[in-house]
Design an enzyme around this catalytic site. Structure first.
Site, PDB file in Angstrom:
ATOM      1  N   ASP A   1      23.028 -12.015 -38.271  1.00 54.10           N
ATOM      2  CA  ASP A   1      24.032 -12.032 -39.344  1.00 54.10           C
ATOM      3  C   ASP A   1      24.204 -10.686 -40.036  1.00 54.10           C
ATOM      4  OD1 ASP A   1      24.906 -14.671 -39.168  1.00 54.10           O
ATOM      5  OD2 ASP A   1      23.361 -15.429 -40.542  1.00 54.10           O
TER       6      ASP A   1
ATOM      7  N   LYS B   1      27.819 -15.436 -47.009  1.00 54.89           N
ATOM      8  CA  LYS B   1      28.829 -15.803 -46.014  1.00 54.89           C
ATOM      9  C   LYS B   1      28.769 -17.301 -45.727  1.00 54.89           C
ATOM     10  CE  LYS B   1      26.277 -16.673 -42.101  1.00 54.89           C
ATOM     11  NZ  LYS B   1      26.244 -17.956 -41.417  1.00 54.89           N
TER      12      LYS B   1
END
Length: 317
Positions: free
Chosen positions: A141, A11
């Site tokens: 995350d 990401k």
């Protein structure tokens, strides 16, 4: 014994704003997170013993309880002891493509893949939100890595609101192999330098986080306006990382001068810097030009693109 192979995408942050201090000691954040095609491959096998084994083709990745993927398997064994007893232990093989210590959530996405894979191996039937909730206990995350796509993340990063998916926006990633930036250092230094601007009141924190939903970059994402998204990139941590790490600043400055680059920014706490482009051809040309301008063998460059998904099943046996 059954097995699954999954892809675990990296990401980047398109937006990172530090709003204030939370009562739990973390920072209150407002972020826009984006999955990219650069991904690790995770293989999970049931084994007859009651152990957790990890193998990885990257020598710097730990293969013990220090690995977040190991911790994810341990969490599932603790949460679902009957399933663990019935199905046995887990063997996890990580084929690493995401650079390590890069601010690209490589460890978190591996952990997310283990949660998804064990859910499938043990026939637990967990929902995505249940998997995200388990992931939140491993790291901020991990819930996003389960979900993937394009999302607004608030709280310490675990509260997710989906946005319209972005894809076919191309990215060049640049990272020096030997360079690491401590996330804890980055946030601590930001607090030391800019803590006087933090919002303290809990209600005001929530209101400020909610305001991101109507911000300029979110409007650009809804409009699918790539050039506008690139102009609205924002990362508060650049204020402390760039002055302290001239190599990261150099990558950002060189990207900014390249033809076709719509916008450039450091991802998360760094040290990876990315550039946004409209075509793969432009991205490949910028990658070559970066290599020419900075002929340092320590510099890794990747061409990838935004993707609409998180963890995906490649195959099952």
């Amino acid at each position: 014994m059954r097995s699954y192979t999954l892809t675990a995408p990296a990401k980047i942050n398109l937006y990172l704003e530090i709003i204030g201090d939370r009562p739990d000691g973390y920072h209150e954040l407002a972020m826009i997170l984006q999955s990219i095609d650069l991904a690790d491959q995770i293989e999970l096998h049931s084994i007859s013993t009651d152990s957790i084994r990890i193998y990885c083709d990257h020598p710097q990745v730990p293969t013990d309880e220090n690995n977040l993927a190991y911790q994810a398997a341990e969490l599932m064994a603790t949460q679902f002891p009957e399933a663990f007893s019935k199905h046995g232990g887990i063997e996890i093989t990580i084929n690493k493509h995401i650079p390590i210590a890069a601010g690209l959530a490589g460890g978190s996405t591996n952990a997310a893949a283990v949660l998804v894979g064990i859910d499938l191996l043990w026939n637990l039937g967990l929902t995505q939100s249940e998997l995200e909730e388990l992931g939140a206990s491993l790291g901020s995350d991990v819930p996003f890595c389960v979900a993937g796509g394009t999302v607004i993340a608030t709280g310490r990063g675990e509260q997710l609101s989906p946005l319209p998916n972005l894809d076919n926006i191309y990215i060049v990633l640049a990272k020096y192999r030997s360079l690491e930036v401590s996330t804890a250092w980055a946030y601590k230094t930001y607090r030391q330098q800019f803590g006087n601007s933090y919002i303290r009141n809990t209600e005001d924190l929530a209101a400020r986080a909610a305001a991101v939903h109507s911000g300029g970059i979110v409007k650009a994402i809804f409009a699918k306006n790539t050039a506008e998204i690139a102009q609205k990139l924002h990362n508060d941590l650049e204020r402390v990382v760039l002055p302290a790490y001239p190599q990261v600043l150099q990558l950002r400055e060189v990207f900014a001068t390249q033809e076709g680059v719509l916008g450039t920014m450091m991802s998360g706490s760094g040290p990876t810097v990315f550039a946004l482009l409209e075509s793969e051809q432009q991205a490949q040309a910028v990658k070559l030009k970066m290599r020419e301008i900075i002929p340092d063998e320590d510099l890794e460059l990747f061409v990838t693109r935004m993707t609409t998904h998180g963890i995906q099943i490649v195959s099952s046996v």
